[in-house]
Write a protein that holds these residues in place. Structure first.
Motif, PDB file in Angstrom:
ATOM      1  N   SER A 136       0.798  -1.154   0.193  1.00  0.00           N
ATOM      2  CA  SER A 136       0.140  -0.026  -0.015  1.00  0.00           C
ATOM      3  C   SER A 136       0.936   1.119   0.075  1.00  0.00           C
ATOM      4  O   SER A 136       1.861   1.375   0.494  1.00  0.00           O
ATOM      5  CB  SER A 136      -0.902   0.049   1.392  1.00  0.00           C
ATOM      6  OG  SER A 136      -0.259   0.038   2.481  1.00  0.00           O
ATOM      7  N   LEU A 137       0.310   2.363  -0.434  1.00  0.00           N
ATOM      8  CA  LEU A 137       1.016   3.783  -0.759  1.00  0.00           C
ATOM      9  C   LEU A 137       0.105   4.619  -0.064  1.00  0.00           C
ATOM     10  O   LEU A 137      -1.159   4.459  -0.042  1.00  0.00           O
ATOM     11  CB  LEU A 137       1.374   4.086  -1.896  1.00  0.00           C
ATOM     12  CG  LEU A 137       2.316   3.306  -3.029  1.00  0.00           C
ATOM     13  CD1 LEU A 137       2.635   3.880  -4.212  1.00  0.00           C
ATOM     14  CD2 LEU A 137       3.570   3.016  -2.185  1.00  0.00           C
ATOM     15  N   GLU A 138       0.738   5.878   0.659  1.00  0.00           N
ATOM     16  CA  GLU A 138      -0.177   6.704   1.186  1.00  0.00           C
ATOM     17  C   GLU A 138      -0.562   7.649  -0.017  1.00  0.00           C
ATOM     18  O   GLU A 138      -1.795   8.189   0.083  1.00  0.00           O
ATOM     19  CB  GLU A 138       0.714   7.774   2.140  1.00  0.00           C
ATOM     20  CG  GLU A 138       1.221   6.915   3.546  1.00  0.00           C
ATOM     21  CD  GLU A 138       1.958   7.909   4.320  1.00  0.00           C
ATOM     22  OE1 GLU A 138       1.940   9.386   4.133  1.00  0.00           O
ATOM     23  OE2 GLU A 138       2.677   7.613   5.000  1.00  0.00           O
ATOM     24  N   SER A 139      -0.369   7.764  -1.082  1.00  0.00           N
ATOM     25  CA  SER A 139      -0.527   8.635  -2.231  1.00  0.00           C
ATOM     26  C   SER A 139      -1.846   8.123  -2.901  1.00  0.00           C
ATOM     27  O   SER A 139      -1.760   6.758  -3.287  1.00  0.00           O
ATOM     28  CB  SER A 139       0.761   8.693  -3.187  1.00  0.00           C
ATOM     29  OG  SER A 139       0.048   9.395  -4.437  1.00  0.00           O
ATOM     30  N   ALA A 140      -2.878   8.790  -2.785  1.00  0.00           N
ATOM     31  CA  ALA A 140      -4.235   8.136  -3.618  1.00  0.00           C
ATOM     32  C   ALA A 140      -3.911   8.209  -5.180  1.00  0.00           C
ATOM     33  O   ALA A 140      -4.365   7.564  -5.769  1.00  0.00           O
ATOM     34  CB  ALA A 140      -5.179   8.909  -3.098  1.00  0.00           C
ATOM     35  N   LYS A 141      -2.954   8.917  -5.599  1.00  0.00           N
ATOM     36  CA  LYS A 141      -2.574   9.052  -6.975  1.00  0.00           C
ATOM     37  C   LYS A 141      -2.038   7.693  -7.488  1.00  0.00           C
ATOM     38  O   LYS A 141      -2.572   7.229  -8.732  1.00  0.00           O
ATOM     39  CB  LYS A 141      -1.682  10.107  -7.389  1.00  0.00           C
ATOM     40  CG  LYS A 141      -1.279  10.439  -8.769  1.00  0.00           C
ATOM     41  CD  LYS A 141      -0.399  11.526  -8.801  1.00  0.00           C
ATOM     42  CE  LYS A 141       0.194  11.599 -10.419  1.00  0.00           C
ATOM     43  NZ  LYS A 141       1.107  12.624 -10.640  1.00  0.00           N
ATOM     44  N   TYR A 142      -1.103   7.155  -6.647  1.00  0.00           N
ATOM     45  CA  TYR A 142      -0.376   5.908  -7.068  1.00  0.00           C
ATOM     46  C   TYR A 142      -0.959   4.461  -6.485  1.00  0.00           C
ATOM     47  O   TYR A 142      -0.464   3.646  -6.738  1.00  0.00           O
ATOM     48  CB  TYR A 142       1.033   6.120  -6.797  1.00  0.00           C
ATOM     49  CG  TYR A 142       1.690   7.200  -7.688  1.00  0.00           C
ATOM     50  CD1 TYR A 142       2.005   7.231  -9.065  1.00  0.00           C
ATOM     51  CD2 TYR A 142       2.017   8.490  -6.711  1.00  0.00           C
ATOM     52  CE1 TYR A 142       2.762   8.223  -9.688  1.00  0.00           C
ATOM     53  CE2 TYR A 142       2.644   9.298  -7.598  1.00  0.00           C
ATOM     54  CZ  TYR A 142       2.795   9.253  -9.061  1.00  0.00           C
ATOM     55  OH  TYR A 142       3.535  10.408  -9.607  1.00  0.00           O
ATOM     56  N   LYS A 144      -3.756   2.591  -6.211  1.00  0.00           N
ATOM     57  CA  LYS A 144      -4.358   1.316  -6.983  1.00  0.00           C
ATOM     58  C   LYS A 144      -3.471   0.678  -7.974  1.00  0.00           C
ATOM     59  O   LYS A 144      -3.338  -0.211  -8.132  1.00  0.00           O
ATOM     60  CB  LYS A 144      -5.622   2.011  -7.651  1.00  0.00           C
ATOM     61  CG  LYS A 144      -6.747   2.211  -6.659  1.00  0.00           C
ATOM     62  CD  LYS A 144      -7.946   2.640  -7.355  1.00  0.00           C
ATOM     63  CE  LYS A 144      -9.072   2.911  -6.290  1.00  0.00           C
ATOM     64  NZ  LYS A 144     -10.296   3.137  -6.916  1.00  0.00           N
ATOM     65  N   HIS A 145      -2.619   1.648  -8.633  1.00  0.00           N
ATOM     66  CA  HIS A 145      -1.527   1.097  -9.529  1.00  0.00           C
ATOM     67  C   HIS A 145      -0.459   0.296  -8.989  1.00  0.00           C
ATOM     68  O   HIS A 145       0.067  -0.472  -9.476  1.00  0.00           O
ATOM     69  CB  HIS A 145      -0.843   2.346 -10.382  1.00  0.00           C
ATOM     70  CG  HIS A 145      -1.931   3.235 -11.376  1.00  0.00           C
ATOM     71  ND1 HIS A 145      -2.742   2.183 -12.096  1.00  0.00           N
ATOM     72  CD2 HIS A 145      -2.005   4.418 -11.621  1.00  0.00           C
ATOM     73  CE1 HIS A 145      -3.560   3.110 -12.950  1.00  0.00           C
ATOM     74  NE2 HIS A 145      -3.245   4.373 -12.558  1.00  0.00           N
ATOM     75  N   PHE A 146      -0.179   0.850  -7.838  1.00  0.00           N
ATOM     76  CA  PHE A 146       0.998   0.008  -7.141  1.00  0.00           C
ATOM     77  C   PHE A 146       0.504  -1.132  -6.642  1.00  0.00           C
ATOM     78  O   PHE A 146       1.090  -2.257  -6.390  1.00  0.00           O
ATOM     79  CB  PHE A 146       1.573   1.018  -5.864  1.00  0.00           C
ATOM     80  CG  PHE A 146       2.703   0.384  -5.164  1.00  0.00           C
ATOM     81  CD1 PHE A 146       3.813   0.001  -5.511  1.00  0.00           C
ATOM     82  CD2 PHE A 146       2.329  -0.204  -3.467  1.00  0.00           C
ATOM     83  CE1 PHE A 146       4.654  -0.596  -4.954  1.00  0.00           C
ATOM     84  CE2 PHE A 146       3.170  -1.029  -3.045  1.00  0.00           C
ATOM     85  CZ  PHE A 146       4.408  -1.146  -3.670  1.00  0.00           C
ATOM     86  N   MET A 165       3.859  -2.193 -16.489  1.00  0.00           N
ATOM     87  CA  MET A 165       2.921  -1.251 -15.789  1.00  0.00           C
ATOM     88  C   MET A 165       4.177  -0.411 -14.945  1.00  0.00           C
ATOM     89  O   MET A 165       3.703   0.755 -14.896  1.00  0.00           O
ATOM     90  CB  MET A 165       2.153  -2.421 -14.617  1.00  0.00           C
ATOM     91  CG  MET A 165       1.412  -1.489 -13.934  1.00  0.00           C
ATOM     92  SD  MET A 165       0.076  -2.530 -13.360  1.00  0.00           S
ATOM     93  CE  MET A 165      -0.947  -1.105 -12.351  1.00  0.00           C
ATOM     94  N   LEU A 166       5.150  -0.834 -14.602  1.00  0.00           N
ATOM     95  CA  LEU A 166       5.982  -0.022 -13.707  1.00  0.00           C
ATOM     96  C   LEU A 166       6.587   0.957 -14.748  1.00  0.00           C
ATOM     97  O   LEU A 166       6.712   2.275 -14.311  1.00  0.00           O
ATOM     98  CB  LEU A 166       7.455  -1.014 -13.419  1.00  0.00           C
ATOM     99  CG  LEU A 166       8.383  -0.209 -12.446  1.00  0.00           C
ATOM    100  CD1 LEU A 166       7.938   0.225 -11.275  1.00  0.00           C
ATOM    101  CD2 LEU A 166       9.628  -1.089 -12.568  1.00  0.00           C
ATOM    102  N   ASP A 167       6.806   0.686 -15.875  1.00  0.00           N
ATOM    103  CA  ASP A 167       7.244   1.767 -16.831  1.00  0.00           C
ATOM    104  C   ASP A 167       6.274   2.689 -17.100  1.00  0.00           C
ATOM    105  O   ASP A 167       6.528   4.122 -17.422  1.00  0.00           O
ATOM    106  CB  ASP A 167       7.640   1.190 -18.181  1.00  0.00           C
ATOM    107  CG  ASP A 167       8.912   0.228 -17.933  1.00  0.00           C
ATOM    108  OD1 ASP A 167       9.609   0.617 -16.977  1.00  0.00           O
ATOM    109  OD2 ASP A 167       9.246  -0.736 -18.765  1.00  0.00           O
TER     110      ASP A 167
END
Length: 238
Positions: A136-142, A144-146, A165-167
């Motif tokens: 999980s990430l704190e950033s809402a922007k990233y 779901k993708h993470f 996906m990383l690229d």
């Protein structure tokens, strides 16, 4: 109903016992004639095997999920015992043991024995909520993708799609990642591990960026200590 004991096939009772003993199990009962049978114990866990020369490891689809309270402790015990007793931690072939994986619902590792029986050993997140940290990430922007990237890498082991996906969604080797340093470090860890899993080499630029983050992070907090430990495990191949 108190418990369920799986009974799985094996090619050789004696070789099967030797492998599970190398993991740290204890032989509870062994019979080689007339009907080969074996029971192994590990704490409260008990697994039984019946001898079958027809068993082909590559064709054996027998599986069992084992829910445990402390998957990290058991993983550490199994891998340490294997290093001590057979000199290595086998990652491919038969037998083999995977790295710890943080999946959607649990943290687990996969153990495949000499005969191709597969044990999924895990702790559900509801019983170990701090494991959610890794995917999980704190950033809402990233976020779901993470999460999708993490599952592609560690659950589906689809390294090609994960790399695409990383690229596409992350700039892990640039200075344009507009999220906190801890989020960036998590992405870089996946990028580093993904490269090593797919090519067996360390990505120098990603590695350099992680080292820069460690230098500017200041005194290591609990979260940064986790990051640093996982980074060292990736470098060591653990």
């Amino acid at each position: 109903m108190n418990r369920i004991i799986p009974i799985m096939p094996c090619q050789s009772i004696k070789e099967q016992a030797a492998f599970y003993e190398a993991l740290g199990f204890t032989t509870l009962q062994m019979s080689t004639r007339p009907n080969p049978y074996l029971s192994m114990g590990y704490g409260e866990l008990e697994i039984h095997f019946y001898g079958s020369k027809k068993t082909v490891p590559t064709e054996n689809a027998t599986m069992c999920y084992i829910k445990v309270d402390e998957v990290e402790r058991i993983y550490e015990e199994f891998t340490s015992n294997l290093k001590k007793n057979i000199g290595k931690v086998p990652r491919s072939g038969y037998p083999r043991i995977s790295k710890l994986k943080d999946l959607t619902h649990d943290q687990r590792f996969i153990l495949t024995d000499l005969s191709g029986n597969t044990l999924y050993i895990g702790t559900p997140y509801g019983e170990r909520p701090d494991s959610v940290f890794w995917r999980s990430l704190e950033s809402a922007k990233y976020a779901k993708h993470f999460e999708a990237l993490y599952d592609l890498t560690y659950s589906k082991e689809d390294y090609r799609t994960a790399q695409k996906m990383l690229d596409k969604f992350f700039p892990p080797i640039t200075d344009t990642f507009d999220a906190c340093a801890l989020d960036w470090a998590k992405v870089l860890l996946v990028a580093l591990d993904l490269h090593k899993l797919s090519s067996q080499t360390i990505h120098k630029s990603v590695n350099d960026k992680l080292q820069e983050l460690f230098e500017i992070s200041g005194p290591l907090t609990l979260e940064w200590n986790k990051i640093k430990q996982k980074y060292e495990d990736i470098l060591k191949g653990e």
